[in-house]
Every structure is written in C-alpha cells, then in structure tokens.
Scaffold this active site. Structure first.
Site, PDB file in Angstrom:
ATOM      1  N   ASP A  54       0.815  -1.283  -0.037  1.00 34.67           N
ATOM      2  CA  ASP A  54      -0.074  -0.074   0.096  1.00 34.67           C
ATOM      3  C   ASP A  54       0.822   1.210   0.024  1.00 34.67           C
ATOM      4  O   ASP A  54       1.777   1.245   0.723  1.00 34.67           O
ATOM      5  CB  ASP A  54      -1.030  -0.056   1.231  1.00 34.67           C
ATOM      6  CG  ASP A  54      -1.818   1.348   1.179  1.00 34.67           C
ATOM      7  OD1 ASP A  54      -2.405   1.719   0.541  1.00 34.67           O
ATOM      8  OD2 ASP A  54      -1.504   2.168   2.450  1.00 34.67           O
ATOM      9  N   TYR A  59       3.159   9.862   0.727  1.00 32.89           N
ATOM     10  CA  TYR A  59       4.293   9.488   1.318  1.00 32.89           C
ATOM     11  C   TYR A  59       5.500   9.981   0.676  1.00 32.89           C
ATOM     12  O   TYR A  59       5.917   9.270  -0.193  1.00 32.89           O
ATOM     13  CB  TYR A  59       3.954   7.898   1.357  1.00 32.89           C
ATOM     14  CG  TYR A  59       2.949   7.327   2.179  1.00 32.89           C
ATOM     15  CD1 TYR A  59       1.979   8.013   2.943  1.00 32.89           C
ATOM     16  CD2 TYR A  59       2.357   6.211   1.821  1.00 32.89           C
ATOM     17  CE1 TYR A  59       0.810   7.661   3.548  1.00 32.89           C
ATOM     18  CE2 TYR A  59       1.170   5.471   2.236  1.00 32.89           C
ATOM     19  CZ  TYR A  59       0.480   6.166   3.055  1.00 32.89           C
ATOM     20  OH  TYR A  59      -0.845   5.883   3.836  1.00 32.89           O
ATOM     21  N   LYS A  85      -3.555   5.640  -3.320  1.00 33.00           N
ATOM     22  CA  LYS A  85      -4.810   6.641  -3.053  1.00 33.00           C
ATOM     23  C   LYS A  85      -4.958   7.955  -3.905  1.00 33.00           C
ATOM     24  O   LYS A  85      -4.035   8.238  -4.545  1.00 33.00           O
ATOM     25  CB  LYS A  85      -4.457   7.309  -1.455  1.00 33.00           C
ATOM     26  CG  LYS A  85      -4.223   6.034  -0.496  1.00 33.00           C
ATOM     27  CD  LYS A  85      -3.897   6.272   0.975  1.00 33.00           C
ATOM     28  CE  LYS A  85      -3.754   5.241   1.824  1.00 33.00           C
ATOM     29  NZ  LYS A  85      -2.441   4.434   1.372  1.00 33.00           N
ATOM     30  N   GLY A 238      -1.524   0.968  11.149  1.00 35.79           N
ATOM     31  CA  GLY A 238      -1.417   1.453  12.694  1.00 35.79           C
ATOM     32  C   GLY A 238      -1.674   0.551  13.448  1.00 35.79           C
ATOM     33  O   GLY A 238      -2.451   0.779  14.519  1.00 35.79           O
ATOM     34  N   ASN A 241      -1.035   1.333  17.131  1.00 35.93           N
ATOM     35  CA  ASN A 241      -1.384   2.648  17.586  1.00 35.93           C
ATOM     36  C   ASN A 241      -0.350   3.631  17.760  1.00 35.93           C
ATOM     37  O   ASN A 241      -0.023   4.254  18.668  1.00 35.93           O
ATOM     38  CB  ASN A 241      -2.283   2.667  19.029  1.00 35.93           C
ATOM     39  CG  ASN A 241      -3.599   2.217  18.830  1.00 35.93           C
ATOM     40  OD1 ASN A 241      -3.653   0.997  19.261  1.00 35.93           O
ATOM     41  ND2 ASN A 241      -4.276   3.069  18.175  1.00 35.93           N
ATOM     42  N   SER A 242       0.670   3.790  16.552  1.00 36.33           N
ATOM     43  CA  SER A 242       1.783   4.487  16.302  1.00 36.33           C
ATOM     44  C   SER A 242       2.961   4.237  17.182  1.00 36.33           C
ATOM     45  O   SER A 242       3.812   5.121  17.087  1.00 36.33           O
ATOM     46  CB  SER A 242       1.225   6.224  16.848  1.00 36.33           C
ATOM     47  OG  SER A 242       0.131   6.616  15.837  1.00 36.33           O
ATOM     48  N   GLY A 243       3.104   2.915  17.906  1.00 35.63           N
ATOM     49  CA  GLY A 243       4.163   2.445  18.434  1.00 35.63           C
ATOM     50  C   GLY A 243       3.937   1.948  19.878  1.00 35.63           C
ATOM     51  O   GLY A 243       4.835   1.090  19.934  1.00 35.63           O
ATOM     52  N   ILE A 244       3.001   2.440  20.425  1.00 34.40           N
ATOM     53  CA  ILE A 244       2.985   2.272  21.901  1.00 34.40           C
ATOM     54  C   ILE A 244       2.578   0.618  22.208  1.00 34.40           C
ATOM     55  O   ILE A 244       3.277   0.376  23.120  1.00 34.40           O
ATOM     56  CB  ILE A 244       1.895   2.995  22.514  1.00 34.40           C
ATOM     57  CG1 ILE A 244       2.154   2.988  24.273  1.00 34.40           C
ATOM     58  CG2 ILE A 244       0.667   2.801  22.300  1.00 34.40           C
ATOM     59  CD1 ILE A 244       1.475   4.173  24.929  1.00 34.40           C
ATOM     60  N   LEU A 245       1.889  -0.009  21.429  1.00 31.72           N
ATOM     61  CA  LEU A 245       1.634  -1.441  21.652  1.00 31.72           C
ATOM     62  C   LEU A 245       2.897  -2.253  21.237  1.00 31.72           C
ATOM     63  O   LEU A 245       2.827  -3.439  21.447  1.00 31.72           O
ATOM     64  CB  LEU A 245       0.443  -1.751  20.752  1.00 31.72           C
ATOM     65  CG  LEU A 245      -0.744  -1.121  21.249  1.00 31.72           C
ATOM     66  CD1 LEU A 245      -1.971  -1.733  20.127  1.00 31.72           C
ATOM     67  CD2 LEU A 245      -1.185  -1.862  22.621  1.00 31.72           C
ATOM     68  N   ALA A 246       3.881  -1.615  20.506  1.00 29.05           N
ATOM     69  CA  ALA A 246       5.141  -2.192  20.271  1.00 29.05           C
ATOM     70  C   ALA A 246       6.354  -2.055  21.030  1.00 29.05           C
ATOM     71  O   ALA A 246       6.885  -2.893  21.820  1.00 29.05           O
ATOM     72  CB  ALA A 246       5.471  -1.701  18.711  1.00 29.05           C
TER      73      ALA A 246
END
Length: 340
Positions: A54, A59, A85, A238, A241-246
């Site tokens: 994608d 980008y 897109k 995502g 969630n922009s990184g916090i879950l990683a």
C-alpha cells in the site's frame, strides 16, 4: 505467508497476504533512508512472502511510489496486490515557496499537496500514480484522509465528503466497472467516516488506521458489523497505535502520532502485564488481534529496515493462547464482543 481471498462483487476479487507492507516509511517518514535501504526492506518483505503493498502520493510527496517503481519493475503483475490513494494532487513549489510536510517527511521533492476529491482530481491522480509507480494497473484506490484528524472540523470534513460523493465517487465506480481497478474505498484514521460512506455508497474496502486495535475497539459498535454485512473488507493500518503497542508504556511512547497521555500509558501497561502472564509479547498480540475479525483481510505495519520487517513477520506468526484474550476481556481491557 497466510492469505485471505476477498471477492465482494464477483469480479475475481483479490488475495491479500495477512501481513502487508505499508510504505509510508519508504517516503522518509520521520527520518531519511537511502534507496539501497528501501530496496533492502522491500526485497526482504518479498522474500518472506509479502504480496500486498500500500502506498500514496502523500508518502514522501511521491517518493514512496517512485521507490516502489524500481522494486516492482521485474515482479510479475499477477503475483501481488497494489493499492494507492486519491484525494491529494502534488504540485511543484514555486520559487521561494516552502514545501509541505516539513518535519514529517525528510529529503523529499519540493511539492505542495492540494486536496482534490473531484471526478477530474481522481482521474489526474490515477494517471500521476501510474507514472510514478511505473505499472500498468492499480488494484485498489483509496480516498485518502477523509477524517476530522486531517481536515480539522466536522464541517470541513463534510464538505470534502460531499465533494467526493458528487465527483470522485463517480470516477471510482466507473474505473471499477470498466475493470481498470478491482476495488475502491477510503484510507482514514477514524471509523465514523467509513460508516458514513458505507451508508451513502457502494464501497469495497476500507484501510482503517489505528482504530481497531488491541487498545481500541469502538468500531465494533456499528461500523464493523455493517462492513461484515455488506461484505466490505478491512485493512488495518497502524496496528500498534503509532508505536505504543510495540514499545510498551515507556516514557515518550507514541500514541496516535503524538506522545501518549497518561491514561493511555496506564491502560497499555495493564495490557502488557496480562500478555506477560501468558508469555506473549504484546506486539505479537497487537498484530494478530485485528486478524481475528472476519472482515479484516490484511494488517499493514510499516517498516523502514530489514530488522523491522523480520519483527513484523515474527508478530504475524507467533502463537497466541486463547486464554490471553479471555483474561483481557475479564479485566475489562477488551470488549466482550471482540471476535477472538
């Protein structure tokens, strides 16, 4: 690599790999990478079996699409799924004019983005993307960023949605009916516009970024049941969630493109504690959770390097015990109606 076949209207459909490749990082998102680094991570993804890519004009202000050009040039066109897109046209900066996306995309062409969801805007955008990508066809077109997050207010968003439905939507339907594309939809950061579009038109797929994750499941209220009923496929962007879950709930962790507020840090810490009790990395659970929903066809985390691509594969293939989901629900950290 596991795959999921989607065919909503009987036109043969598309086969997605459960792990897809979101190419925003190839546009030098947050830091510049070399062409060689971009080629290396794309090659690694292909070698691991990834077959869904994608991209978007936004980008890297065209850079992501042109980097995909080199990579896809020798790949059989029937062996991968490609989406880009519409909704933004890029124009050259005039003398002395500052380019867009400074501080977000680095070392990119000097371009200004122009929102355009009209009929002609869609057709122009497709032609420009075909040239940048160097391909003869695009499988999916997503109307990009039709959400309050990008347009600033409900009133501004309503105006853009009206522009799409009165113009660009007709172009997308025509392109699909002619077989030029297989499917169309929207790529957004909020589920509410997706529901509105589903109720107003004949959309095929939505790329929903950050709004159906291990941390957030509000889309189960009404949108995801409606999508399932209509046979609409969901691609999850995502997933962390922009990184916090990683990264976990550490100081400076990012949520929704900004430093995470305390309530989010606290909730993620509780989720991580449950994962640790079951011997599961939170990042693995975060990747696999959305795939448990029957409407989801692919999850597309980004990756700027080979190590991140390997980490995404590890998350996609990790074993997750069912008891983990049960405990998250029991502790009120996951909706009871979330399919697991």
């Amino acid at each position: 690599m596991k795959t999921r076949h989607w065919d909503r209207i009987g036109n043969g459909g598309l086969t997605f790999t459960e792990l897809g490749f979101g190419t925003a990082p190839l546009g030098n998102l947050y830091r510049a990478i070399s062409d060689e680094e971009a080629d290396a991570v794309l090659t690694r993804a292909w070698d691991l079996g990834v077959r869904y890519y994608d991209t978007a004009p936004l980008y890297g202000l065209g850079l992501s699409e042109t980097r995909l050009n080199r990579f896809l040039r020798d790949k059989p066109r029937d062996q991968y799924v490609l989406s880009t897109k519409i909704g933004r046209l890029l124009r050259r900066c005039e003398a002395g004019e500052e380019r867009d996306c400074i501080g977000k995309f680095f070392d990119v062409p000097a371009r200004k983005e122009v929102y355009d969801y009209s009929y002609d805007g869609v057709m122009r955008s497709v032609e420009f993307s075909l040239e940048r990508l160097g391909v003869d066809s695009i499988d999916i077109l997503f109307a990009h960023d039709l959400d309050i997050f990008n347009h600033g207010s409900q009133e501004a968003l309503d105006a853009k949605l009206a522009e799409l439905m009165s113009g660009g939507y007709k172009a997308l339907v025509s392109l699909r009916d002619q077989g030029t594309i297989k499917a169309f939809g929207a790529g957004v950061n909020e589920w509410q516009p997706c529901q509105w579009m589903t109720e107003q038109g004949d959309f095929d797929l939505f790329l929903l970024a950050g709004r159906y994750t291990l941390l957030e499941q509000e889309a189960l209220e009404s949108f995801l049941p409606l999508a399932t009923k209509r046979g609409i496929g969901i691609i999850i962007g995502g997933p962390y969630n922009s990184g916090i879950l990683a990264t976990g709930a550490k100081p400076g962790a990012y949520y929704n493109y900004d430093p995470a507020p305390q309530d989010i840090l606290d909730r993620v810490a509780r989720i991580e504690a449950v994962c640790q009790r079951h011997g599961v990395r939170m990042v693995d659970a975060a990747f696999q959770f959305p795939l448990r929903h029957p409407a989801v066809v692919s999850v597309i985390p980004g990756g700027q390097g080979v190590s991140e691509m390997d980490a995404n594969l590890a998350a996609a293939t990790a074993a997750i015990p069912g008891a983990l989901w049960d405990d998250l629900k029991a502790e009120g950290l996951m909706r009871d109606d979330a399919p697991v």
